[in-house]
Design an enzyme around this catalytic site. Sequence first.
Site, mmCIF file in Angstrom:
data_model
loop_
_atom_site.group_PDB
_atom_site.id
_atom_site.type_symbol
_atom_site.label_atom_id
_atom_site.label_comp_id
_atom_site.label_asym_id
_atom_site.label_seq_id
_atom_site.Cartn_x
_atom_site.Cartn_y
_atom_site.Cartn_z
ATOM 1 N N ASN A 224 67.665 -16.117 190.279
ATOM 2 C CA ASN A 224 68.692 -16.238 189.238
ATOM 3 C C ASN A 224 68.548 -17.611 188.565
ATOM 4 O O ASN A 224 68.623 -18.643 189.231
ATOM 5 C CB ASN A 224 70.077 -16.090 189.895
ATOM 6 C CG ASN A 224 71.206 -16.195 188.891
ATOM 7 O OD1 ASN A 224 71.218 -17.102 188.060
ATOM 8 N ND2 ASN A 224 72.168 -15.301 188.964
ATOM 9 N N HIS B 154 71.533 -21.419 186.142
ATOM 10 C CA HIS B 154 71.921 -22.831 186.117
ATOM 11 C C HIS B 154 70.871 -23.745 185.503
ATOM 12 O O HIS B 154 71.145 -24.930 185.285
ATOM 13 C CB HIS B 154 72.383 -23.265 187.508
ATOM 14 C CG HIS B 154 73.622 -22.495 187.880
ATOM 15 N ND1 HIS B 154 74.762 -22.542 187.110
ATOM 16 C CD2 HIS B 154 73.869 -21.583 188.843
ATOM 17 C CE1 HIS B 154 75.674 -21.732 187.620
ATOM 18 N NE2 HIS B 154 75.155 -21.132 188.673
ATOM 19 N N HIS C 213 72.800 -13.920 184.313
ATOM 20 C CA HIS C 213 74.157 -13.434 184.066
ATOM 21 C C HIS C 213 74.566 -13.831 182.649
ATOM 22 O O HIS C 213 74.749 -15.017 182.360
ATOM 23 C CB HIS C 213 75.092 -14.074 185.106
ATOM 24 C CG HIS C 213 76.494 -13.579 185.053
ATOM 25 N ND1 HIS C 213 77.445 -13.957 185.966
ATOM 26 C CD2 HIS C 213 77.127 -12.724 184.208
ATOM 27 C CE1 HIS C 213 78.593 -13.358 185.686
ATOM 28 N NE2 HIS C 213 78.423 -12.618 184.610
ATOM 29 N N ARG D 76 77.347 -14.144 180.608
ATOM 30 C CA ARG D 76 78.813 -14.115 180.728
ATOM 31 C C ARG D 76 79.442 -13.902 179.367
ATOM 32 O O ARG D 76 78.862 -14.263 178.328
ATOM 33 C CB ARG D 76 79.313 -15.429 181.331
ATOM 34 C CG ARG D 76 78.913 -15.626 182.783
ATOM 35 C CD ARG D 76 79.581 -16.855 183.364
ATOM 36 N NE ARG D 76 80.984 -16.612 183.631
ATOM 37 C CZ ARG D 76 81.485 -16.358 184.842
ATOM 38 N NH1 ARG D 76 80.707 -16.338 185.897
ATOM 39 N NH2 ARG D 76 82.768 -16.147 184.989
ATOM 40 N N ARG E 10 78.653 -19.210 178.843
ATOM 41 C CA ARG E 10 78.658 -20.617 179.276
ATOM 42 C C ARG E 10 77.291 -21.108 179.729
ATOM 43 O O ARG E 10 77.035 -22.298 179.731
ATOM 44 C CB ARG E 10 79.695 -20.850 180.366
ATOM 45 C CG ARG E 10 79.337 -20.253 181.697
ATOM 46 C CD ARG E 10 80.289 -20.695 182.784
ATOM 47 N NE ARG E 10 81.583 -20.076 182.664
ATOM 48 C CZ ARG E 10 82.386 -19.831 183.714
ATOM 49 N NH1 ARG E 10 81.998 -20.180 184.914
ATOM 50 N NH2 ARG E 10 83.548 -19.255 183.555
ATOM 51 N N GLU F 111 72.956 -9.457 184.876
ATOM 52 C CA GLU F 111 74.307 -9.390 185.444
ATOM 53 C C GLU F 111 75.292 -9.428 184.293
ATOM 54 O O GLU F 111 75.151 -10.236 183.368
ATOM 55 C CB GLU F 111 74.548 -10.593 186.361
ATOM 56 C CG GLU F 111 73.728 -10.565 187.617
ATOM 57 C CD GLU F 111 73.964 -11.805 188.477
ATOM 58 O OE1 GLU F 111 74.790 -12.653 188.088
ATOM 59 O OE2 GLU F 111 73.301 -11.930 189.493
ATOM 60 N N THR G 141 81.124 -16.218 190.156
ATOM 61 C CA THR G 141 81.636 -14.872 190.392
ATOM 62 C C THR G 141 82.332 -14.841 191.747
ATOM 63 O O THR G 141 81.684 -14.712 192.781
ATOM 64 C CB THR G 141 80.475 -13.851 190.341
ATOM 65 O OG1 THR G 141 79.685 -14.149 189.190
ATOM 66 C CG2 THR G 141 81.005 -12.433 190.240
ATOM 67 N N GLU H 93 75.147 -4.405 195.353
ATOM 68 C CA GLU H 93 74.783 -5.741 195.830
ATOM 69 C C GLU H 93 75.971 -6.280 196.619
ATOM 70 O O GLU H 93 77.087 -6.378 196.088
ATOM 71 C CB GLU H 93 74.442 -6.657 194.652
ATOM 72 C CG GLU H 93 74.054 -8.057 195.130
ATOM 73 C CD GLU H 93 73.357 -8.888 194.066
ATOM 74 O OE1 GLU H 93 72.637 -8.308 193.222
ATOM 75 O OE2 GLU H 93 73.529 -10.119 194.091
ATOM 76 N N HIS I 44 74.627 -14.300 196.552
ATOM 77 C CA HIS I 44 75.661 -15.273 196.195
ATOM 78 C C HIS I 44 75.782 -16.349 197.267
ATOM 79 O O HIS I 44 76.130 -16.064 198.400
ATOM 80 C CB HIS I 44 77.049 -14.664 195.958
ATOM 81 C CG HIS I 44 77.850 -15.514 194.997
ATOM 82 N ND1 HIS I 44 78.504 -16.652 195.399
ATOM 83 C CD2 HIS I 44 78.032 -15.428 193.656
ATOM 84 C CE1 HIS I 44 79.075 -17.218 194.352
ATOM 85 N NE2 HIS I 44 78.795 -16.501 193.277
HETATM 86 N N1 PXP Z 1 74.245 -11.994 192.698
HETATM 87 C C1 PXP Z 1 75.243 -11.894 191.811
HETATM 88 C C2 PXP Z 1 75.761 -10.542 191.465
HETATM 89 C C3 PXP Z 1 75.780 -13.036 191.190
HETATM 90 O O1 PXP Z 1 76.795 -12.920 190.306
HETATM 91 C C4 PXP Z 1 75.221 -14.297 191.484
HETATM 92 C C5 PXP Z 1 75.730 -15.527 190.817
HETATM 93 O O2 PXP Z 1 75.617 -15.399 189.448
HETATM 94 C C6 PXP Z 1 74.165 -14.344 192.403
HETATM 95 C C7 PXP Z 1 73.708 -13.177 193.019
HETATM 96 C C8 PXP Z 1 73.474 -15.615 192.758
HETATM 97 O O3 PXP Z 1 74.352 -16.495 193.384
HETATM 98 P P1 PXP Z 1 73.910 -17.996 193.628
HETATM 99 O O4 PXP Z 1 73.665 -18.598 192.285
HETATM 100 O O5 PXP Z 1 75.085 -18.585 194.337
HETATM 101 O O6 PXP Z 1 72.666 -17.957 194.472
#
Ligand code: PXP
Length: 256
Positions: free
Chosen positions: A12, A15, A48, A50, A54, A75, A106, A156, A198
Amino acid sequence: MRVRPALRLGVNIDHVATIRNARGGTHPDPVRSAEIAVLAGADGITAHLREDRRHISDRDIERLSREIPLPLNLEMAATPDMAAVALKHRPHAACLVPERREERTTEGGLDVAGGKANIGPIVAKLRDAGIRVSLFIEPDRRQLEAAKEVGAPVVELHTGTYCEAFLRDPAAFEHERQRLAVAADEGSAMGLEIHAGHGLAYDTVGPVARMRPIAELNIGHFLIGEAIFVGLDESIRTMRRLMDAARAEADAAGAR
Ligand code: PXP
């Protein structure tokens, strides 16, 4: 002997966009981070989009779809507006997540059991377009049953509470680990493909990777944070090594 598919890693990159957007320019470029993830052993890229945009932007999604050779997992909130965006870009997969504007990330899973009337039609629309739909849920039987009922092929499991418990105390951590393991087994027995994610980090990924019904992990924040110290290629490679080793160990134990 049946060969089990390897555990997939979705990286992901949200960030990277968070840091870019802090100054409003073009650096660092999330697409460049996705290129590094490809070479470091990711199986997919997760982003993601959003509703408040953001971090990831519509243009990022367009470029990721066009320029990155790995499957894109988008996402998104379970809304008609976001479904229209998904239908425009047609990613490989879409993961429906709950979204509140004031939240930092999330927080918690999607209430599929309480929202079947809204979620069902969106799942159907995306599936009809050939997009693999997953629902981001708490490790809870009621939510698994609801996911099955609305026709989602994948869930998930939210690992946020599990990861927080790791920092709190070992008994709570073990309790949350078992909750995830039970949900992974139950969901798999229902015919759902199981993913998880997550908050996962080097010290929490092993026990989840050992859960053999889990086919994919989606990991972002920790990898991007760790990249500040060791580089993105290295943080992804280390995560990959840890999850592959844990899964190989579980496979060997299961095969005995
Ligand atoms: N899975 C989903 C569905 C999420 O919303 C997120 C965060 O956007 C993640 C995985 C990844 O989480 P993290 O960034 O904390 O590893």
